[in-house]
Design an enzyme around this catalytic site. Structure first.
Site, PDB file in Angstrom:
ATOM      1  N   VAL A 159       0.877  -1.168   0.000  1.00 22.85           N
ATOM      2  CA  VAL A 159       0.000   0.000   0.000  1.00 22.85           C
ATOM      3  C   VAL A 159       0.915   1.219   0.000  1.00 22.85           C
ATOM      4  CG1 VAL A 159      -1.510   1.371   1.515  1.00 22.85           C
ATOM      5  CG2 VAL A 159      -2.069  -1.003   1.024  1.00 22.85           C
ATOM      6  N   CYS A 160       0.489   2.269  -0.695  1.00 24.89           N
ATOM      7  CA  CYS A 160       1.207   3.554  -0.664  1.00 24.89           C
ATOM      8  C   CYS A 160       2.639   3.356  -1.186  1.00 24.89           C
ATOM      9  CB  CYS A 160       1.143   4.095   0.777  1.00 24.89           C
ATOM     10  SG  CYS A 160       1.520   5.837   1.002  1.00 24.89           S
ATOM     11  N   THR A 161       3.610   4.054  -0.604  1.00 28.54           N
ATOM     12  CA  THR A 161       4.992   3.966  -1.078  1.00 28.54           C
ATOM     13  C   THR A 161       5.652   2.626  -0.767  1.00 28.54           C
ATOM     14  OG1 THR A 161       5.670   5.043   0.965  1.00 28.54           O
ATOM     15  CG2 THR A 161       5.403   6.453  -0.962  1.00 28.54           C
ATOM     16  N   GLY A 209      -3.024   2.349  -3.715  1.00 32.42           N
ATOM     17  CA  GLY A 209      -2.592   3.739  -3.725  1.00 32.42           C
ATOM     18  C   GLY A 209      -2.240   4.215  -2.320  1.00 32.42           C
TER      19      GLY A 209
END
Lengths: 279, 279
Positions: A159-161, A209
């Site tokens: 998730v995310c970075t 994202g």
């Protein structure tokens, strides 16, 4: 209504509101509790009997902690994965001890050492973060650990970075993936088809994202592993019926000022993350 | 483009994507990093200068931990409150030590003892849970602590079944409030106007719905304390642009089967929670 009728109504699994009000009018707490237990057992049995729902499983899920990850990236998927009856979640320490790991103003206790993390994972999960994620990209041992555990994992996820850590481990070359919106350009420069979507599937790689996308991400994985109705039950339990008070959750929806503020505030971190993938 | 033009462009705070690509074409990592630092500093200054945004503050925010609370109820608001520069978050232990607190398969380390929690709080926050919340309702010391800290708090708040703890402490009598959808009927029976809304404000009492409603809840509070544009920046940072894969997040949207499954599975807990408010 007599006791027998009441029991029949309760056991029939009528929706909760009428059940409670009927029970309260006529029964003691002990009677109500006994009926509620029966209703609950029946609900579990009925649920288990539905075609397409896999109620019990034995999935092994490793969620990798590292200093400075975002707790929110991890905890939303953890809430959803934790609903998978029979599954085992490994909150894996970045070291060989179980010292709490700092996660953006909150500290979380790992449940397992790296050496205790299985190889035959159903889900390998990497949360994102900011400076902490950059430092994790620079930690060769950690990157090697991700690569090793990805080798036999059924799903490799982030998730995310967190996806930049997968990229650093060489797992996103030629793959379609997403990340926090500010880092999509970076991902795209290093052989990944970077897509601005909430959840991206490419083979066994599933990426979400930024931060809150972890909810959509985990519900999709839950549906894949346990059936859509299982995921819907957990969505309703989590009351995931979002109503953002403002319309600024995406760079194309936010005002240019808000968008540029976020992008520019993070510019030093982004330059450093990009440099880390170059080297 | 020469170096001076490049610097001017970067400092102007152009959006990130063109900045990065220009920088990469012409500059070393060290040059890019220096420019990015300048861009970031300027973004912070510009942000601080906007009317209506309160960039710095000194709010005191107490988030009360107790065994078996839902980490997700707490961590989403914590992520958002943690963005409030200058504010101090107290993750308050339910005891007089700092032993990690179990929170639905994940353990979180308190930062402060009860005796270290200030009285003049800006936000008193109570997360929800299931069996753990019932046990917390039965813990007289804990309920008394909530009552004591609410006395001078600017905002008294909860997410999910955390509102039942506020109710047990006598703080919701005659007030409008919300809770996890399965417990609204219970709340309504004990003198509260129970409302099925994502976030409910009544004077200084702000309550959120189940689990994920904590995101909407915290963004509304952030906007009240620091201005709407501050909240929008954090919404964009958290990429809160939800896209639930299924439409089952509310009892009126889920199928009757999914709705009844959740309500009936939780029936024993709900009967016990109701009994706890009766006594």
């Amino acid at each position: 209504m007599n006791r027998r009728q009441f029991t029949r109504l309760a056991i029939a699994g009528a929706s909760l509101a009428p059940f409670i009000s009927v029970a309260q009018a006529e029964a003691s707490f002990e009677q109500r509790k006994t009926q509620a237990d029966a209703v609950s057992i029946k609900a579990h049995k009925d649920f288990m009997a539905v075609e397409g729902i896999k109620m019990m499983g034995n999935e092994k899920i490793a969620m990798l902690l590292y200093p400075g990850f975002y707790a929110a990236d991890l905890v939303n998927p953890q809430f959803i994965f934790n609903s998978m009856m029979g599954a085992k979640i490994y909150l894996v320490s970045p070291t060989e001890d179980l010292t709490p790991v700092e996660a953006g103003g909150i500290s979380i206790v790992p449940t397992h050492r790296q050496s205790e993390c299985p190889d035959d994972l159903d889900i390998l999960f990497i949360p994102g973060g900011a400076m902490g994620t950059l430092k994790a990209m620079q930690n060769q041992q950690f990157i090697a650990f991700i690569k090793a555990k990805a080798a036999k994992a059924k799903y490799i996820t982030s998730v995310c970075t967190g996806s930049l850590l997968l990229a650093k481990a060489g797992l996103l070359k030629g793959k379609k993936a997403t990340s926090h919106w500010t880092t999509l350009d970076i991902l795209a420069k290093f052989g990944t088809t970077a897509v601005k979507e909430r959840v991206v599937w490419d083979g066994n790689i599933v990426t979400g994202g930024g931060v809150t996308a972890g909810i959509d991400f985990a519900l999709e994985i839950l549906a894949a592993l346990r059936g859509q109705q299982y995921a819907e039950v957990i969505q309703l339990q989590a009351e995931y019926d979002p109503a953002p008070p403002f319309n600024a959750g995406s760079p194309d929806k936010a005002s240019p000022f808000v968008r540029d503020t976020v992008a520019n505030m993070f510019a030093p971190l982004l330059v450093s993350m990009e440099h880390e993938l170059e080297t």
